[in-house]
Design a protein around this motif. Structure first.
Motif, mmCIF file in Angstrom:
data_model
loop_
_atom_site.group_PDB
_atom_site.id
_atom_site.type_symbol
_atom_site.label_atom_id
_atom_site.label_comp_id
_atom_site.label_asym_id
_atom_site.label_seq_id
_atom_site.Cartn_x
_atom_site.Cartn_y
_atom_site.Cartn_z
ATOM 1 N N ARG A 43 0.932 12.469 -47.089
ATOM 2 C CA ARG A 43 0.068 12.679 -45.928
ATOM 3 C C ARG A 43 -1.404 12.454 -46.272
ATOM 4 O O ARG A 43 -2.281 13.247 -45.910
ATOM 5 C CB ARG A 43 0.276 14.073 -45.351
ATOM 6 N N ILE A 44 -1.658 11.346 -46.965
ATOM 7 C CA ILE A 44 -3.023 10.948 -47.290
ATOM 8 C C ILE A 44 -3.472 9.956 -46.228
ATOM 9 O O ILE A 44 -2.922 8.865 -46.112
ATOM 10 C CB ILE A 44 -3.102 10.309 -48.687
ATOM 11 N N ALA A 45 -4.466 10.322 -45.444
ATOM 12 C CA ALA A 45 -4.929 9.483 -44.339
ATOM 13 C C ALA A 45 -5.805 8.341 -44.841
ATOM 14 O O ALA A 45 -6.299 8.354 -45.974
ATOM 15 C CB ALA A 45 -5.707 10.341 -43.328
ATOM 16 N N ARG A 46 -6.010 7.348 -43.977
ATOM 17 C CA ARG A 46 -6.825 6.182 -44.335
ATOM 18 C C ARG A 46 -8.234 6.565 -44.735
ATOM 19 O O ARG A 46 -8.855 5.921 -45.580
ATOM 20 C CB ARG A 46 -6.881 5.213 -43.150
ATOM 21 N N GLU A 47 -8.762 7.608 -44.122
ATOM 22 C CA GLU A 47 -10.147 7.997 -44.374
ATOM 23 C C GLU A 47 -10.283 8.967 -45.547
ATOM 24 O O GLU A 47 -11.400 9.325 -45.923
ATOM 25 C CB GLU A 47 -10.745 8.644 -43.124
ATOM 26 N N ASP A 48 -9.172 9.404 -46.131
ATOM 27 C CA ASP A 48 -9.224 10.366 -47.236
ATOM 28 C C ASP A 48 -9.450 9.634 -48.563
ATOM 29 O O ASP A 48 -8.576 9.577 -49.434
ATOM 30 C CB ASP A 48 -7.927 11.180 -47.293
ATOM 31 N N TYR A 49 -10.658 9.070 -48.728
ATOM 32 C CA TYR A 49 -10.961 8.279 -49.913
ATOM 33 C C TYR A 49 -10.789 9.074 -51.206
ATOM 34 O O TYR A 49 -10.236 8.582 -52.194
ATOM 35 C CB TYR A 49 -12.387 7.726 -49.848
ATOM 36 N N ALA A 50 -11.289 10.300 -51.213
ATOM 37 C CA ALA A 50 -11.222 11.114 -52.425
ATOM 38 C C ALA A 50 -9.770 11.385 -52.825
ATOM 39 O O ALA A 50 -9.414 11.322 -54.008
ATOM 40 C CB ALA A 50 -11.977 12.423 -52.215
ATOM 41 N N ASP A 51 -8.923 11.675 -51.831
ATOM 42 C CA ASP A 51 -7.501 11.911 -52.120
ATOM 43 C C ASP A 51 -6.841 10.636 -52.664
ATOM 44 O O ASP A 51 -6.000 10.703 -53.573
ATOM 45 C CB ASP A 51 -6.768 12.359 -50.856
ATOM 46 N N GLN A 52 -7.204 9.491 -52.100
ATOM 47 C CA GLN A 52 -6.643 8.222 -52.573
ATOM 48 C C GLN A 52 -7.026 7.961 -54.022
ATOM 49 O O GLN A 52 -6.213 7.491 -54.821
ATOM 50 C CB GLN A 52 -7.138 7.079 -51.680
ATOM 51 N N ILE A 53 -8.256 8.296 -54.382
ATOM 52 C CA ILE A 53 -8.723 8.087 -55.752
ATOM 53 C C ILE A 53 -7.991 9.021 -56.713
ATOM 54 O O ILE A 53 -7.599 8.613 -57.816
ATOM 55 C CB ILE A 53 -10.245 8.286 -55.821
ATOM 56 N N VAL A 54 -7.792 10.277 -56.302
ATOM 57 C CA VAL A 54 -7.054 11.221 -57.151
ATOM 58 C C VAL A 54 -5.615 10.739 -57.344
ATOM 59 O O VAL A 54 -5.069 10.793 -58.461
ATOM 60 C CB VAL A 54 -7.073 12.635 -56.542
ATOM 61 N N PHE A 55 -4.997 10.248 -56.271
ATOM 62 C CA PHE A 55 -3.636 9.724 -56.359
ATOM 63 C C PHE A 55 -3.570 8.572 -57.363
ATOM 64 O O PHE A 55 -2.662 8.512 -58.212
ATOM 65 C CB PHE A 55 -3.178 9.263 -54.972
ATOM 66 N N GLY A 56 -4.546 7.671 -57.287
ATOM 67 C CA GLY A 56 -4.598 6.577 -58.250
ATOM 68 C C GLY A 56 -4.835 7.082 -59.662
ATOM 69 O O GLY A 56 -4.269 6.560 -60.633
ATOM 70 N N GLY A 57 -5.688 8.105 -59.798
ATOM 71 C CA GLY A 57 -5.955 8.672 -61.110
ATOM 72 C C GLY A 57 -4.706 9.240 -61.754
ATOM 73 O O GLY A 57 -4.442 9.026 -62.950
ATOM 74 N N GLN A 100 -11.876 -0.959 -60.575
ATOM 75 C CA GLN A 100 -11.022 -1.874 -59.809
ATOM 76 C C GLN A 100 -10.159 -1.121 -58.808
ATOM 77 O O GLN A 100 -10.020 -1.524 -57.650
ATOM 78 C CB GLN A 100 -10.128 -2.663 -60.772
ATOM 79 N N TYR A 101 -9.588 0.011 -59.244
ATOM 80 C CA TYR A 101 -8.656 0.698 -58.368
ATOM 81 C C TYR A 101 -9.327 1.606 -57.348
ATOM 82 O O TYR A 101 -8.699 2.004 -56.372
ATOM 83 C CB TYR A 101 -7.597 1.440 -59.186
ATOM 84 N N VAL A 102 -10.596 1.933 -57.532
ATOM 85 C CA VAL A 102 -11.330 2.583 -56.445
ATOM 86 C C VAL A 102 -11.347 1.651 -55.238
ATOM 87 O O VAL A 102 -11.023 2.046 -54.109
ATOM 88 C CB VAL A 102 -12.767 2.930 -56.872
ATOM 89 N N PHE A 103 -11.680 0.390 -55.484
ATOM 90 C CA PHE A 103 -11.708 -0.589 -54.394
ATOM 91 C C PHE A 103 -10.302 -0.933 -53.915
ATOM 92 O O PHE A 103 -10.062 -1.096 -52.716
ATOM 93 C CB PHE A 103 -12.435 -1.855 -54.847
ATOM 94 N N PHE A 104 -9.345 -1.015 -54.841
ATOM 95 C CA PHE A 104 -7.984 -1.385 -54.468
ATOM 96 C C PHE A 104 -7.346 -0.336 -53.562
ATOM 97 O O PHE A 104 -6.787 -0.662 -52.512
ATOM 98 C CB PHE A 104 -7.135 -1.582 -55.722
ATOM 99 N N TYR A 105 -7.412 0.923 -53.955
ATOM 100 C CA TYR A 105 -6.727 1.967 -53.192
ATOM 101 C C TYR A 105 -7.343 2.142 -51.816
ATOM 102 O O TYR A 105 -6.631 2.333 -50.829
ATOM 103 C CB TYR A 105 -6.745 3.289 -53.969
ATOM 104 N N ILE A 106 -8.666 2.085 -51.726
ATOM 105 C CA ILE A 106 -9.306 2.200 -50.420
ATOM 106 C C ILE A 106 -8.981 0.982 -49.569
ATOM 107 O O ILE A 106 -8.704 1.082 -48.367
ATOM 108 C CB ILE A 106 -10.830 2.367 -50.568
ATOM 109 N N ALA A 109 -5.473 1.051 -48.117
ATOM 110 C CA ALA A 109 -5.358 2.031 -47.035
ATOM 111 C C ALA A 109 -5.851 1.471 -45.709
ATOM 112 O O ALA A 109 -5.448 1.949 -44.642
ATOM 113 C CB ALA A 109 -6.143 3.292 -47.391
ATOM 114 N N HIS A 110 -6.708 0.435 -45.741
ATOM 115 C CA HIS A 110 -7.299 -0.108 -44.520
ATOM 116 C C HIS A 110 -6.800 -1.507 -44.185
ATOM 117 O O HIS A 110 -7.354 -2.174 -43.312
ATOM 118 C CB HIS A 110 -8.825 -0.134 -44.649
ATOM 119 N N ALA A 111 -5.770 -1.965 -44.875
ATOM 120 C CA ALA A 111 -5.196 -3.283 -44.582
ATOM 121 C C ALA A 111 -3.684 -3.180 -44.711
ATOM 122 O O ALA A 111 -3.164 -2.277 -45.364
ATOM 123 C CB ALA A 111 -5.749 -4.344 -45.542
#
Length: 313
Positions: A43-57, A100-106, A109-111
């Protein structure tokens, strides 16, 4: 530190190199639907950038640990490098994994998964252009330039909206995916240089672990958190970590023992597998005319680059 000796019986076998490179691309192609499914399950939303980064981490920290554990099991010294080499590994981890993955994960989420996989194919062209300035024997030729042009036409095609004049492109979506591909292309060439004196498995393990740790701490510092894991989401995270560990380790090994022009063009398989797997698991419209046209142009463009690259290898 002295790097382990190469295995000429294996790495001089072009069939093995081709199969190994294609296997990496299958793994990377599968990451697009896997990441988007991970967002859905957690349940990580498109706008939850910080959560997406943690998930990638979490993913890359776990991937690095996996590789280092395997290296220890194989009795390889995981701490046998100089201070200078460690600094290079940290730099590689920051650029190839963290940035690289900061940009990739965000971006993902938007494409859509289909568009993300095709946009990521720009990395093949970035690699060709960067190699022109780094390696004297890998200059940009007319055929390579034509291949880049055809490929970029494919990237433009996939971003068309409902009409030929309706351009469907966002900076935080397709733009971020393309920029992550640029960073990866540059970092891969840097990784090839420093792997001359390092074991590719250990180098990859440390750079993934360091880059993943920076991602995790950075995401948490701005309020990111990922919770609610169940067996499905946990299994998906383990799969993403395992594919990263395997693909990056094998790719680094291939680049260490082969010319960039021989290995890099296999990136054209990533959008093919990414589109097919995204369509299968995300039920995205792979048969839309612009997706098929874009795939044909991207693959045709990289085929032109591949012909030149293999001839010069």
């Amino acid at each position: 530190m002295t790097a382990p000796a190469a295995r000429p019986d294996l790495f001089s076998n072009r069939r093995f190199v081709y199969l190994a490179a294609a296997f990496c691309c299958v793994l990377w192609g599968s990451s697009y639907p896997a990441v988007k499914n991970g967002y859905r399950l957690l349940r990580i939303a498109r706008e939850d950038y910080a959560d997406q980064i943690v998930f990638g981490g979490y993913r890359f920290l776990l991937a690095g640990i996996m590789l280092l554990v395997v290296a220890v099991a194989l009795r390889r010294p995981i701490l046998d490098f100089s201070r200078r080499q460690f600094g290079q590994i940290v730099a590689l981890g920051f650029f190839q994994t963290t940035l690289q993955y900061v940009f990739f994960y965000i971006g993902v989420a938007h494409a859509t998964g289909v568009k993300s996989s095709i946009m990521n194919a720009t990395g093949a062209f970035f690699g060709v252009l960067i190699a022109h300035f780094v390696y004297a024997n890998d200059r940009l030729t007319g055929r390579k330039a034509l291949g880049c042009l055809v490929g970029f036409l494919g990237v433009l095609t996939v971003n068309l909206g409902h009409g030929l004049t309706d351009f469907d492109f966002t900076i935080t979506g397709e733009g971020f995916v393309a920029f992550s591909a640029l960073i990866l292309a540059a970092a891969s060439i840097f990784g090839k240089r420093i792997s001359r004196g390092l074991d590719p498995m250990i180098m990859t393990g440390w750079q993934l672990a360091i880059g993943g740790l920076i991602l995790t701490l950075g995401g948490m510092a701005v309020g990111g958190e990922v919770h609610g894991f169940d067996w499905r989401s946990a299994s998906l995270l383990v799969y993403l970590a395992a594919l990263s560990a395997a693909a990056f380790a094998i790719w680094s090994l291939l680049l260490k023992h082969n010319p960039v022009s021989l290995v890099a063009p296999f990136n054209f398989l990533i959008p093919v597998f990414g589109v097919i797997l995204s369509a299968a698991f995300l039920h995205e419209p792979v048969l839309a005319w612009k997706n098929l046209a874009a795939l044909a142009l991207v693959c045709g463009g990289i085929w032109l680059v591949t012909r030149t690259g293999r001839r010069n290898a």
